[in-house]
Design an enzyme around this catalytic site. Structure first.
Site, PDB file in Angstrom:
ATOM      1  N   HIS A 150       1.397   0.446   2.984  1.00 55.75           N
ATOM      2  CA  HIS A 150       2.799   0.153   2.697  1.00 55.75           C
ATOM      3  C   HIS A 150       3.599   1.436   2.892  1.00 55.75           C
ATOM      4  CE1 HIS A 150       2.097  -3.600  -0.047  1.00 55.75           C
ATOM      5  NE2 HIS A 150       1.263  -3.579   0.984  1.00 55.75           N
ATOM      6  N   GLU A 160       5.676   3.049   1.047  1.00 50.98           N
ATOM      7  CA  GLU A 160       5.647   3.995  -0.069  1.00 50.98           C
ATOM      8  C   GLU A 160       4.341   4.790  -0.100  1.00 50.98           C
ATOM      9  OE1 GLU A 160       7.465   0.097  -1.783  1.00 50.98           O
ATOM     10  OE2 GLU A 160       6.113   0.678  -0.170  1.00 50.98           O
ATOM     11  N   CYS A 185       5.964  -3.134  -4.767  1.00 53.56           N
ATOM     12  CA  CYS A 185       4.989  -4.106  -5.276  1.00 53.56           C
ATOM     13  C   CYS A 185       4.147  -3.442  -6.378  1.00 53.56           C
ATOM     14  CB  CYS A 185       4.093  -4.575  -4.129  1.00 53.56           C
ATOM     15  SG  CYS A 185       2.934  -3.306  -3.554  1.00 53.56           S
ATOM     16  N   CYS A 214       2.180  -0.293  -5.101  1.00 57.17           N
ATOM     17  CA  CYS A 214       3.046   0.858  -4.862  1.00 57.17           C
ATOM     18  C   CYS A 214       3.668   1.369  -6.156  1.00 57.17           C
ATOM     19  CB  CYS A 214       4.108   0.498  -3.840  1.00 57.17           C
ATOM     20  SG  CYS A 214       3.417   0.160  -2.199  1.00 57.17           S
TER      21      CYS A 214
END
Length: 161
Positions: A61, A63, A91, A94
């Site tokens: 992801h 992040e 999410c 993260c």
């Protein structure tokens, strides 16, 4: 969280960069999410964009990519003087990584009504599992972030018909 106008302009600047990264991700077939990390002096130290499909990595992801890059740049896992900008509310994975990295401030664009783990569906920063008090500012360039995601999902739906 109240923000002064000059601070707001800085937040917009960095969120615009995150939006540029999200566009790159979207053009590569990824969900368009971008992230940047700046240090306490306002210097860009890391960037990330969603790479889950390209890398075949469920942890890729935006992040996580940015946090990994920041850790390499600063040579420490403690990012307690850093600000993370991301176009979509993080999410649970993260959110946990952000807390573990001790990010000082999280600035995000748009809430995620399905998996948002900062304020929308869950609240990791303020929960009992958090050992770090993360400052959070949501809604920076919210409409631009939302529009980018909605346009990408509409084009994916349209192309799969």
């Amino acid at each position: 969280m109240l923000v002064e106008y000059s601070e707001y302009l800085i937040h917009r600047q960095w969120m615009n960069r995150a939006l540029e990264l999200a566009l790159v991700a979207g053009n590569a077939g990824e969900i368009p999410v971008g992230a940047v990390i700046i240090d306490s002096s306002g210097k860009l130290i890391a960037e990330g964009e969603n790479r889950k499909q390209r890398d075949q990595d469920p942890t890729a992801h935006a992040e996580i990519i940015a946090i990994r890059a920041a850790v390499q740049t600063l040579q420490t896992w403690r990012l307690n003087q850093c600000t993370l900008y991301v176009t979509l509310e993080p999410c649970p994975m993260c959110g946990g990584a952000i807390v573990q990295a001790r990010i000082k401030l999280l600035v995000y664009g748009v809430d995620d009504p399905k998996t948002g783990a900062i304020r929308t569906v869950a609240n990791i920063p303020d929960s009992a599992v958090s050992n770090h008090r993360l400052h959070v500012l949501g809604g920076i360039l919210e409409s631009q972030c939302r529009q980018q995601l909605q346009a990408w999902f509409a084009s994916v739906r349209h192309s799969s018909i």
